[in-house]
Write a protein that holds these residues in place. Structure first.
Motif, PDB file in Angstrom:
ATOM      1  N   GLY A  47       0.771  -1.239   0.000  1.00 15.69           N
ATOM      2  CA  GLY A  47       0.000   0.000   0.000  1.00 15.69           C
ATOM      3  C   GLY A  47       0.803   1.290   0.000  1.00 15.69           C
ATOM      4  N   LYS A  48       2.134   1.190  -0.100  1.00 15.77           N
ATOM      5  CA  LYS A  48       2.957   2.393  -0.059  1.00 15.77           C
ATOM      6  C   LYS A  48       4.031   2.344  -1.137  1.00 15.77           C
ATOM      7  N   LEU A  49       4.448   3.531  -1.572  1.00 12.47           N
ATOM      8  CA  LEU A  49       5.601   3.624  -2.459  1.00 12.47           C
ATOM      9  C   LEU A  49       6.879   3.544  -1.626  1.00 12.47           C
ATOM     10  N   PRO A  50       7.820   2.673  -1.990  1.00 18.12           N
ATOM     11  CA  PRO A  50       9.067   2.572  -1.233  1.00 18.12           C
ATOM     12  C   PRO A  50       9.920   3.841  -1.317  1.00 18.12           C
ATOM     13  N   CYS A  51       9.768   4.599  -2.411  1.00 19.58           N
ATOM     14  CA  CYS A  51      10.464   5.874  -2.549  1.00 19.58           C
ATOM     15  C   CYS A  51       9.741   6.712  -3.590  1.00 19.58           C
ATOM     16  N   THR A  52      10.042   7.988  -3.623  1.00 22.77           N
ATOM     17  CA  THR A  52       9.436   8.897  -4.584  1.00 22.77           C
ATOM     18  C   THR A  52      10.533   9.758  -5.198  1.00 22.77           C
ATOM     19  N   GLY A  53      10.185  10.430  -6.269  1.00 30.78           N
ATOM     20  CA  GLY A  53      11.109  11.365  -6.884  1.00 30.78           C
ATOM     21  C   GLY A  53      11.478  11.002  -8.303  1.00 30.78           C
ATOM     22  N   LYS A  54      12.399  11.769  -8.835  1.00 30.25           N
ATOM     23  CA  LYS A  54      12.829  11.633 -10.220  1.00 30.25           C
ATOM     24  C   LYS A  54      14.060  10.733 -10.326  1.00 30.25           C
ATOM     25  N   VAL A  55      14.048   9.899 -11.354  1.00 29.45           N
ATOM     26  CA  VAL A  55      15.207   9.056 -11.631  1.00 29.45           C
ATOM     27  C   VAL A  55      16.302   9.948 -12.213  1.00 29.45           C
ATOM     28  N   GLY A  56      17.495   9.791 -11.677  1.00 26.38           N
ATOM     29  CA  GLY A  56      18.603  10.648 -12.068  1.00 26.38           C
ATOM     30  C   GLY A  56      18.777  11.828 -11.123  1.00 26.38           C
ATOM     31  N   ALA A  57      17.881  11.937 -10.154  1.00 30.50           N
ATOM     32  CA  ALA A  57      17.995  12.980  -9.114  1.00 30.50           C
ATOM     33  C   ALA A  57      17.875  12.289  -7.758  1.00 30.50           C
ATOM     34  N   GLU A  58      16.640  12.172  -7.236  1.00 32.03           N
ATOM     35  CA  GLU A  58      16.432  11.553  -5.917  1.00 32.03           C
ATOM     36  C   GLU A  58      16.508  10.027  -5.950  1.00 32.03           C
ATOM     37  N   VAL A  59      16.309   9.434  -7.110  1.00 32.48           N
ATOM     38  CA  VAL A  59      16.274   7.974  -7.261  1.00 32.48           C
ATOM     39  C   VAL A  59      17.350   7.561  -8.259  1.00 32.48           C
TER      40      VAL A  59
END
Length: 156
Positions: A47-59
């Motif tokens: 029920g949750k996202l393990p992480c959020t953000g943009k690939v190449g920045a936060e991910v």
């Protein structure tokens, strides 16, 4: 009884998750004739996202590739929800992958390989598919990756 596909998942140390409930007005998967189309599947875990953000920045790209694997597991769960049995998959026809990308990130194909490689590992030749890997500005809930699949079913 566990089918061949779910046994292969288990052999890989994976389990089919529960179907992710829709976050808007749609169905997780719809069958039309011998085809099943999934909605875009986010990399939700319990029920949750393990992480959020943009690939190449936060991910990182490697984190995103693993998230693409999670997305495809969620897509397979959605397929099973309408077919009752993943062994009915005759072949994966198409995979569409969306990657929320930093402005200078161009590695979308490598990220979506996480989904493609898992489908190949689980389904063998039936998992070989056509594919799109698209970079986008943002995805729902600020997810880094979203995957949708189309599968053809056996007639049984």
């Amino acid at each position: 009884m566990t089918g061949v596909v779910e046994a292969k998942l288990a052999e890989l140390g994976l389990t089919l998750p529960e179907v992710v409930p829709p976050i808007a007005a749609y169905q997780p998967a719809v069958q039309s004739g011998v085809y099943v189309y999934t909605a875009g599947q986010l990399p939700m875990v319990e029920g949750k996202l393990p992480c959020t953000g943009k690939v190449g920045a936060e991910v990182t790209p490697e984190e995103a590739k693993n998230l693409a694997r999670t997305c495809v597991l969620n897509a397979l769960a959605a397929v099973k929800s309408v077919t009752g049995d993943l062994d009915r998959i005759a072949r994966v026809v198409k995979v569409v992958g969306f990657v929320a990308s930093a402005a200078d990130f161009t590695g979308q194909p490598a990220v979506i390989n996480g989904a493609s490689e898992l489908l190949g590992a689980v389904l063998g030749d039936k998992g070989v598919h056509a594919r799109s890997a698209v970079g986008v500005t943002v995805l729902p809930l600020d997810a880094p990756v979203e995957i949708e699949i189309q599968v053809e079913l056996t007639s049984a």
